[in-house]
Design a protein around this motif. Structure first.
Motif, PDB file in Angstrom:
ATOM      1  N   ASN A  36      46.611  38.977  42.944  1.00 47.96           N
ATOM      2  CA  ASN A  36      46.620  40.445  42.958  1.00 47.96           C
ATOM      3  C   ASN A  36      47.206  41.032  41.682  1.00 47.96           C
ATOM      4  OD1 ASN A  36      45.353  41.040  45.415  1.00 47.96           O
ATOM      5  ND2 ASN A  36      47.238  40.694  46.540  1.00 47.96           N
ATOM      6  N   ASP A  74      36.758  36.400  37.772  1.00 46.15           N
ATOM      7  CA  ASP A  74      37.114  37.148  38.977  1.00 46.15           C
ATOM      8  C   ASP A  74      37.889  38.423  38.636  1.00 46.15           C
ATOM      9  OD1 ASP A  74      37.265  37.357  41.906  1.00 46.15           O
ATOM     10  OD2 ASP A  74      39.402  36.919  41.643  1.00 46.15           O
ATOM     11  N   SER A  75      38.769  38.352  37.655  1.00 44.55           N
ATOM     12  CA  SER A  75      39.648  39.487  37.338  1.00 44.55           C
ATOM     13  C   SER A  75      38.873  40.715  36.855  1.00 44.55           C
ATOM     14  CB  SER A  75      40.690  39.080  36.300  1.00 44.55           C
ATOM     15  OG  SER A  75      40.085  38.854  35.041  1.00 44.55           O
ATOM     16  N   PHE A  77      36.354  42.039  38.136  1.00 37.26           N
ATOM     17  CA  PHE A  77      35.904  42.823  39.287  1.00 37.26           C
ATOM     18  C   PHE A  77      37.046  43.521  40.025  1.00 37.26           C
ATOM     19  CE2 PHE A  77      32.741  39.446  38.670  1.00 37.26           C
ATOM     20  CZ  PHE A  77      31.643  40.236  38.382  1.00 37.26           C
ATOM     21  N   LYS A  78      38.261  43.477  39.454  1.00 38.26           N
ATOM     22  CA  LYS A  78      39.441  44.147  40.030  1.00 38.26           C
ATOM     23  C   LYS A  78      39.629  43.767  41.505  1.00 38.26           C
ATOM     24  CE  LYS A  78      38.824  47.991  36.879  1.00 38.26           C
ATOM     25  NZ  LYS A  78      37.450  48.108  36.473  1.00 38.26           N
ATOM     26  N   PRO A  79      39.828  42.493  41.765  1.00 41.59           N
ATOM     27  CA  PRO A  79      39.933  42.049  43.153  1.00 41.59           C
ATOM     28  C   PRO A  79      41.272  42.408  43.793  1.00 41.59           C
ATOM     29  CG  PRO A  79      40.434  40.246  41.695  1.00 41.59           C
ATOM     30  CD  PRO A  79      40.022  41.407  40.815  1.00 41.59           C
ATOM     31  N   SER A  80      41.244  42.491  45.096  1.00 45.39           N
ATOM     32  CA  SER A  80      42.486  42.583  45.870  1.00 45.39           C
ATOM     33  C   SER A  80      42.378  41.576  47.013  1.00 45.39           C
ATOM     34  CB  SER A  80      42.725  43.997  46.402  1.00 45.39           C
ATOM     35  OG  SER A  80      41.754  44.339  47.361  1.00 45.39           O
ATOM     36  N   SER A 101      36.627  43.916  46.110  1.00 48.23           N
ATOM     37  CA  SER A 101      36.447  43.982  44.659  1.00 48.23           C
ATOM     38  C   SER A 101      35.311  44.956  44.367  1.00 48.23           C
ATOM     39  CB  SER A 101      36.108  42.601  44.087  1.00 48.23           C
ATOM     40  OG  SER A 101      34.802  42.211  44.454  1.00 48.23           O
ATOM     41  N   SER A 110      32.592  45.325  51.328  1.00 49.70           N
ATOM     42  CA  SER A 110      34.001  45.475  50.986  1.00 49.70           C
ATOM     43  C   SER A 110      34.860  45.078  52.185  1.00 49.70           C
ATOM     44  CB  SER A 110      34.302  46.904  50.539  1.00 49.70           C
ATOM     45  OG  SER A 110      33.789  47.830  51.441  1.00 49.70           O
TER      46      SER A 110
END
Length: 186
Positions: A36, A74-75, A77-80, A101, A110
């Motif tokens: 995160n 992966d980063s 795509f602004k993942p959570s 993301s 989502s």
């Protein structure tokens, strides 16, 4: 003076002796917190020198450098990631994780929740195996990917191939493709 030195030496040993390893559940919690925060330096302290990611029929073994490339992809795509549940079974933990993301949102999935079996070697994560994703509509996902890739192939052929490019550049092109598609089709 002797008492102070003795006290300091005692404190040194007490602090040094309490420097315990993380248990498996704490390691997984720290892993998703690092994901995160997009903090690869922290992440690599939690992952073995080699890690295998399994998703469906895809078995992807990585060394630290390869895992870093996937992390960078992966980063973009602004993942959570939100841990929903952890259950330990011998040297493995079953983790239910809610994932969101930019890519998942575009593909109309989502807040998907996936279950992973996470294995350890020498106290570090060595394998992450996707077991299932309970609230994902794979047909909608596939339609979204197909629509995006065919539209890009026709209107922006310079971006064609982004879907199979698991590098940071591939992810940037994927994100650019989503933005172009949404600006012209939605």
């Amino acid at each position: 003076m002797k008492k102070i030195v003795l006290l300091l030496v005692s404190l040194y040993f007490m602090v040094g002796c309490t420097d315990a390893k993380l248990n498996h559940q704490d390691t997984i919690t720290a892993y998703y917190n690092a994901r995160n925060k997009l903090d690869f330096n922290e992440l690599k302290t939690l992952v073995n020198d080699s890690i295998t990611i399994i998703s469906g029929d895809y078995v992807m073994p990585y060394n630290t450098k390869g895992f870093y490339e996937v992390f960078k992809w992966d980063s973009i795509f602004k993942p959570s990631y939100k841990l929903v549940e952890l259950e330990e079974k011998s040297n493995q933990v079953i983790a239910n994780v809610k994932i969101n993301s930019v890519r998942n949102t575009f593909l109309k999935n989502s807040d998907m929740t996936c279950q992973y079996r996470i294995s350890f070697s020498s106290g570090k994560i060595s394998k992450i195996e996707e077991l299932n994703c309970t609230n994902v509509d794979w047909n909608t996902w596939r339609q979204g990917v197909d629509s995006l890739t065919s539209w890009i192939k026709k209107h922006h052929p310079e971006l064609d191939g982004f879907i199979n490019d698991m590098t940071m550049n591939g992810a940037e092109n994927y994100l650019k493709a989503i933005e172009l598609y949404q600006a012209n089709v939605d």
